[in-house]
Motif scaffolding. Structure first.
Motif, PDB file in Angstrom:
ATOM      1  N   VAL A  31     -16.164  -4.531 -12.599  1.00 45.34           N
ATOM      2  CA  VAL A  31     -14.758  -4.544 -11.868  1.00 45.34           C
ATOM      3  C   VAL A  31     -13.899  -3.294 -12.171  1.00 45.34           C
ATOM      4  O   VAL A  31     -13.597  -2.538 -11.291  1.00 45.34           O
ATOM      5  CB  VAL A  31     -13.845  -5.817 -12.101  1.00 45.34           C
ATOM      6  CG1 VAL A  31     -12.503  -5.625 -11.464  1.00 45.34           C
ATOM      7  CG2 VAL A  31     -14.735  -7.037 -11.774  1.00 45.34           C
ATOM      8  N   ILE A  32     -13.852  -2.824 -13.342  1.00 49.66           N
ATOM      9  CA  ILE A  32     -13.374  -1.443 -13.527  1.00 49.66           C
ATOM     10  C   ILE A  32     -13.941  -0.383 -13.337  1.00 49.66           C
ATOM     11  O   ILE A  32     -13.390   0.473 -12.827  1.00 49.66           O
ATOM     12  CB  ILE A  32     -12.970  -1.567 -15.463  1.00 49.66           C
ATOM     13  CG1 ILE A  32     -12.086  -2.853 -15.595  1.00 49.66           C
ATOM     14  CG2 ILE A  32     -12.483  -0.401 -15.938  1.00 49.66           C
ATOM     15  CD1 ILE A  32     -11.768  -2.984 -17.178  1.00 49.66           C
ATOM     16  N   ILE A  33     -15.338  -0.251 -13.278  1.00 42.72           N
ATOM     17  CA  ILE A  33     -16.006   0.725 -12.896  1.00 42.72           C
ATOM     18  C   ILE A  33     -15.872   0.936 -11.524  1.00 42.72           C
ATOM     19  O   ILE A  33     -15.563   1.821 -11.035  1.00 42.72           O
ATOM     20  CB  ILE A  33     -17.645   0.458 -13.258  1.00 42.72           C
ATOM     21  CG1 ILE A  33     -17.676   0.814 -14.860  1.00 42.72           C
ATOM     22  CG2 ILE A  33     -18.508   1.620 -12.650  1.00 42.72           C
ATOM     23  CD1 ILE A  33     -18.962   0.277 -15.402  1.00 42.72           C
ATOM     24  N   MET A  34     -15.854  -0.100 -10.797  1.00 42.65           N
ATOM     25  CA  MET A  34     -15.852   0.076  -9.269  1.00 42.65           C
ATOM     26  C   MET A  34     -14.443   0.582  -8.981  1.00 42.65           C
ATOM     27  O   MET A  34     -14.232   1.304  -8.053  1.00 42.65           O
ATOM     28  CB  MET A  34     -15.898  -1.418  -8.526  1.00 42.65           C
ATOM     29  CG  MET A  34     -17.533  -2.000  -8.665  1.00 42.65           C
ATOM     30  SD  MET A  34     -18.502  -1.051  -7.801  1.00 42.65           S
ATOM     31  CE  MET A  34     -19.337  -0.312  -9.039  1.00 42.65           C
ATOM     32  N   LEU A  35     -13.258   0.044  -9.636  1.00 40.23           N
ATOM     33  CA  LEU A  35     -12.193   0.453  -9.438  1.00 40.23           C
ATOM     34  C   LEU A  35     -11.886   2.062  -9.711  1.00 40.23           C
ATOM     35  O   LEU A  35     -11.365   2.732  -8.984  1.00 40.23           O
ATOM     36  CB  LEU A  35     -10.941  -0.331 -10.085  1.00 40.23           C
ATOM     37  CG  LEU A  35      -9.692   0.134 -10.184  1.00 40.23           C
ATOM     38  CD1 LEU A  35      -8.958  -0.288  -8.738  1.00 40.23           C
ATOM     39  CD2 LEU A  35      -8.780  -0.803 -11.154  1.00 40.23           C
ATOM     40  N   ARG A  36     -12.374   2.515 -10.725  1.00 42.48           N
ATOM     41  CA  ARG A  36     -12.399   3.874 -11.244  1.00 42.48           C
ATOM     42  C   ARG A  36     -12.915   4.748 -10.147  1.00 42.48           C
ATOM     43  O   ARG A  36     -12.595   5.720  -9.799  1.00 42.48           O
ATOM     44  CB  ARG A  36     -12.955   4.127 -12.524  1.00 42.48           C
ATOM     45  CG  ARG A  36     -12.180   3.604 -13.869  1.00 42.48           C
ATOM     46  CD  ARG A  36     -12.897   3.929 -15.043  1.00 42.48           C
ATOM     47  NE  ARG A  36     -11.872   3.954 -16.316  1.00 42.48           N
ATOM     48  CZ  ARG A  36     -11.215   4.600 -16.770  1.00 42.48           C
ATOM     49  NH1 ARG A  36     -11.017   5.818 -16.079  1.00 42.48           N
ATOM     50  NH2 ARG A  36     -10.323   4.566 -17.871  1.00 42.48           N
ATOM     51  N   ILE A  37     -14.355   4.463  -9.692  1.00 36.05           N
ATOM     52  CA  ILE A  37     -14.827   5.069  -8.812  1.00 36.05           C
ATOM     53  C   ILE A  37     -14.326   5.058  -7.468  1.00 36.05           C
ATOM     54  O   ILE A  37     -13.920   6.391  -6.564  1.00 36.05           O
ATOM     55  CB  ILE A  37     -16.339   4.413  -8.562  1.00 36.05           C
ATOM     56  CG1 ILE A  37     -17.113   4.768  -9.898  1.00 36.05           C
ATOM     57  CG2 ILE A  37     -16.994   5.231  -7.423  1.00 36.05           C
ATOM     58  CD1 ILE A  37     -18.750   4.027  -9.628  1.00 36.05           C
ATOM     59  N   GLY A  38     -13.741   3.959  -6.843  1.00 39.41           N
ATOM     60  CA  GLY A  38     -12.832   3.812  -5.498  1.00 39.41           C
ATOM     61  C   GLY A  38     -11.848   4.771  -5.747  1.00 39.41           C
ATOM     62  O   GLY A  38     -11.404   5.571  -4.722  1.00 39.41           O
ATOM     63  N   LEU A  39     -11.036   4.739  -6.751  1.00 38.98           N
ATOM     64  CA  LEU A  39      -9.796   5.195  -6.830  1.00 38.98           C
ATOM     65  C   LEU A  39     -10.038   6.889  -7.135  1.00 38.98           C
ATOM     66  O   LEU A  39      -9.341   7.755  -6.728  1.00 38.98           O
ATOM     67  CB  LEU A  39      -8.819   4.631  -7.879  1.00 38.98           C
ATOM     68  CG  LEU A  39      -8.400   3.580  -7.830  1.00 38.98           C
ATOM     69  CD1 LEU A  39      -7.463   3.014  -8.816  1.00 38.98           C
ATOM     70  CD2 LEU A  39      -7.655   3.117  -6.488  1.00 38.98           C
ATOM     71  N   GLY A  40     -11.036   7.110  -7.697  1.00 34.11           N
ATOM     72  CA  GLY A  40     -11.441   8.548  -7.843  1.00 34.11           C
ATOM     73  C   GLY A  40     -11.834   9.221  -6.868  1.00 34.11           C
ATOM     74  O   GLY A  40     -11.647  10.552  -6.500  1.00 34.11           O
ATOM     75  N   GLN A  41     -12.584   8.567  -5.795  1.00 32.92           N
ATOM     76  CA  GLN A  41     -12.922   9.093  -4.694  1.00 32.92           C
ATOM     77  C   GLN A  41     -11.884   9.528  -3.684  1.00 32.92           C
ATOM     78  O   GLN A  41     -11.966  10.479  -2.730  1.00 32.92           O
ATOM     79  CB  GLN A  41     -13.663   8.202  -4.206  1.00 32.92           C
ATOM     80  CG  GLN A  41     -15.118   8.175  -4.622  1.00 32.92           C
ATOM     81  CD  GLN A  41     -16.270   7.125  -3.740  1.00 32.92           C
ATOM     82  OE1 GLN A  41     -15.799   6.411  -3.014  1.00 32.92           O
ATOM     83  NE2 GLN A  41     -17.485   7.230  -4.206  1.00 32.92           N
ATOM     84  N   ILE A  42     -10.560   9.057  -3.810  1.00 36.26           N
ATOM     85  CA  ILE A  42      -9.637   9.364  -2.968  1.00 36.26           C
ATOM     86  C   ILE A  42      -8.472  10.301  -3.761  1.00 36.26           C
ATOM     87  O   ILE A  42      -7.244  10.572  -3.418  1.00 36.26           O
ATOM     88  CB  ILE A  42      -8.517   8.180  -2.319  1.00 36.26           C
ATOM     89  CG1 ILE A  42      -8.186   7.190  -3.530  1.00 36.26           C
ATOM     90  CG2 ILE A  42      -9.642   7.200  -1.482  1.00 36.26           C
ATOM     91  CD1 ILE A  42      -7.223   6.126  -3.359  1.00 36.26           C
ATOM     92  N   ASN A  43      -9.098  10.834  -5.107  1.00 33.41           N
ATOM     93  CA  ASN A  43      -8.261  11.828  -5.727  1.00 33.41           C
ATOM     94  C   ASN A  43      -6.952  10.976  -6.349  1.00 33.41           C
ATOM     95  O   ASN A  43      -6.061  11.802  -6.309  1.00 33.41           O
ATOM     96  CB  ASN A  43      -8.251  13.140  -4.870  1.00 33.41           C
ATOM     97  CG  ASN A  43      -9.469  13.930  -4.565  1.00 33.41           C
ATOM     98  OD1 ASN A  43     -10.160  13.860  -5.423  1.00 33.41           O
ATOM     99  ND2 ASN A  43      -9.375  14.393  -3.286  1.00 33.41           N
ATOM    100  N   MET A  44      -7.140   9.991  -6.590  1.00 26.43           N
ATOM    101  CA  MET A  44      -5.987   9.411  -7.342  1.00 26.43           C
ATOM    102  C   MET A  44      -5.889  10.000  -8.732  1.00 26.43           C
ATOM    103  O   MET A  44      -6.648  10.259  -9.446  1.00 26.43           O
ATOM    104  CB  MET A  44      -5.972   7.633  -7.451  1.00 26.43           C
ATOM    105  CG  MET A  44      -4.808   7.330  -8.108  1.00 26.43           C
ATOM    106  SD  MET A  44      -4.907   5.501  -8.079  1.00 26.43           S
ATOM    107  CE  MET A  44      -4.119   5.253  -6.090  1.00 26.43           C
TER     108      MET A  44
END
Length: 336
Positions: free
Chosen positions: A287-300
């Protein structure tokens, strides 16, 4: 049938499907699905191939989460694992640059990590009055200090030969090797904790260490094994992290201890000891890995991602307490 109180007692057990869905692990599966949908909605690049390509640098933390769950179930904590990763990665790069055979480089990495864990275990089992947080805080400073001294004024080291590391960073199709290894080790750690005498002893120690000792459980030996295993897994995490970064610096492994603890606690592992199942920690890690990848892809902003993870961690701690209070109130209302 009717009991002595005159109330009707059902002899039909609760349905297994409903019980599993309403369990903490079942709720985490739902959260995982929602997280994937959310990440897909905010990032057009969030698809299987990209996720699997970015996953290795985050999966290294999952290695650490597995034995960290054992430590938390003991009712203890180890905050030196990030420094252990840093020291292991540093020694690995230096060994590689000395043109040692790759198998020797791998052994250096794993032995350094194991030695760090063994040192923590030996100190804590021979000086039982010392609190684990203070001991591992001290070793955190020592391990990272040794890494910084070894790295010198430049503060970083790069691999001169990446052939072996490219090999372990390889893939089967689009799935990286590290994913298979995480799954295999997760199954092993989960089975040992849930199905073996060793696992039951870990729960017993976390519930009441003195009672476990008088019951004949080798408390200090089990603690030593777990801290050593945590060091070994930190070394393994350093090995795969090096295969992604092709180097090490003074910030390597920063925050890994907090991420591993967050994964375990969000997965339902109690920091008070004696409670929790590793299955929840494994699901929460993804869950945390998916969140990190998803938010990282939008340059958060990475710091904002940490704020979100911190909020999730607080929520994970609060929800069981709120649920427990509601059950107590409901039970009190029913007895009136």
């Amino acid at each position: 049938m009717a009991g002595k109180s005159g109330r009707s007692i059902s002899n039909v057990p609760e349905k297994a499907i409903r019980k599993n869905i309403l369990s903490w692990e079942g709720m985490l599966v739902v959260v995982f699905i929602l997280m994937v949908i959310f990440c897909r909605s905010i990032s057009p690049n969030f698809h299987l191939e990209n996720v699997l390509r970015e996953m290795p640098k985050y999966l290294a933390e999952a290695f650490i989460m597995l034995p960290m769950a054992y430590v938390l179930i003991l009712g203890e904590i180890d905050i030196s694992v990030g420094a252990t990763v840093c020291l292991s990665a540093t020694m690995t790069c230096m060994a590689c640059n000395k043109e040692l055979p790759f198998i020797a480089v791998v052994l250096v990495c794993l032995l350094v990590g194991t030695a760090c864990g063994l040192i923590n275990g030996l100190v804590l089992t021979n000086f039982t009055e010392l609190p684990p947080m203070i001991v591992t805080l001290a070793t955190q400073i020592i391990f990272r200090g040794i890494a910084e001294i070894s790295l010198g004024s430049g503060g970083s080291v790069s691999l001169t030969n990446t052939d072996g590391f490219r090999m372990i960073a390889g893939k089967v199709g689009i799935i990286p090797y590290i994913f298979f290894l995480v799954v295999i080790l997760a199954v092993i750690f989960a089975v040992v904790l849930a199905k073996t005498t060793f696992g039951r002893s870990v729960y017993a120690i976390g519930s009441n260490r003195l009672a476990a000792y008088y019951a004949g459980i080798p408390v200090q030996r089990i603690r030593l094994i777990i801290y050593t295993a945590l060091g070994f897994m930190s070394g393994l995490a350093a090995l795969f992290l090096t295969s992604v970064l092709y180097g090490a610096n003074t910030t390597t492994g920063n925050g890994f201890e907090m991420d591993a603890i967050a994964m375990a606690v969000f997965g339902g592992i109690s920091t008070a000891g004696g409670k929790g199942r590793l299955a929840g920690g494994i699901i929460s890690a993804f869950v945390i890995i998916m969140l990190r990848i998803g938010l990282g892809q939008i340059n958060m902003n990475p710091q904002l991602i940490l704020v979100i993870l911190g909020a999730l961690l607080i929520l994970a701690v609060l929800l069981p307490n709120i649920a427990g209070e509601l059950k107590v109130k409901k039970k009190a209302a029913n007895t009136k």
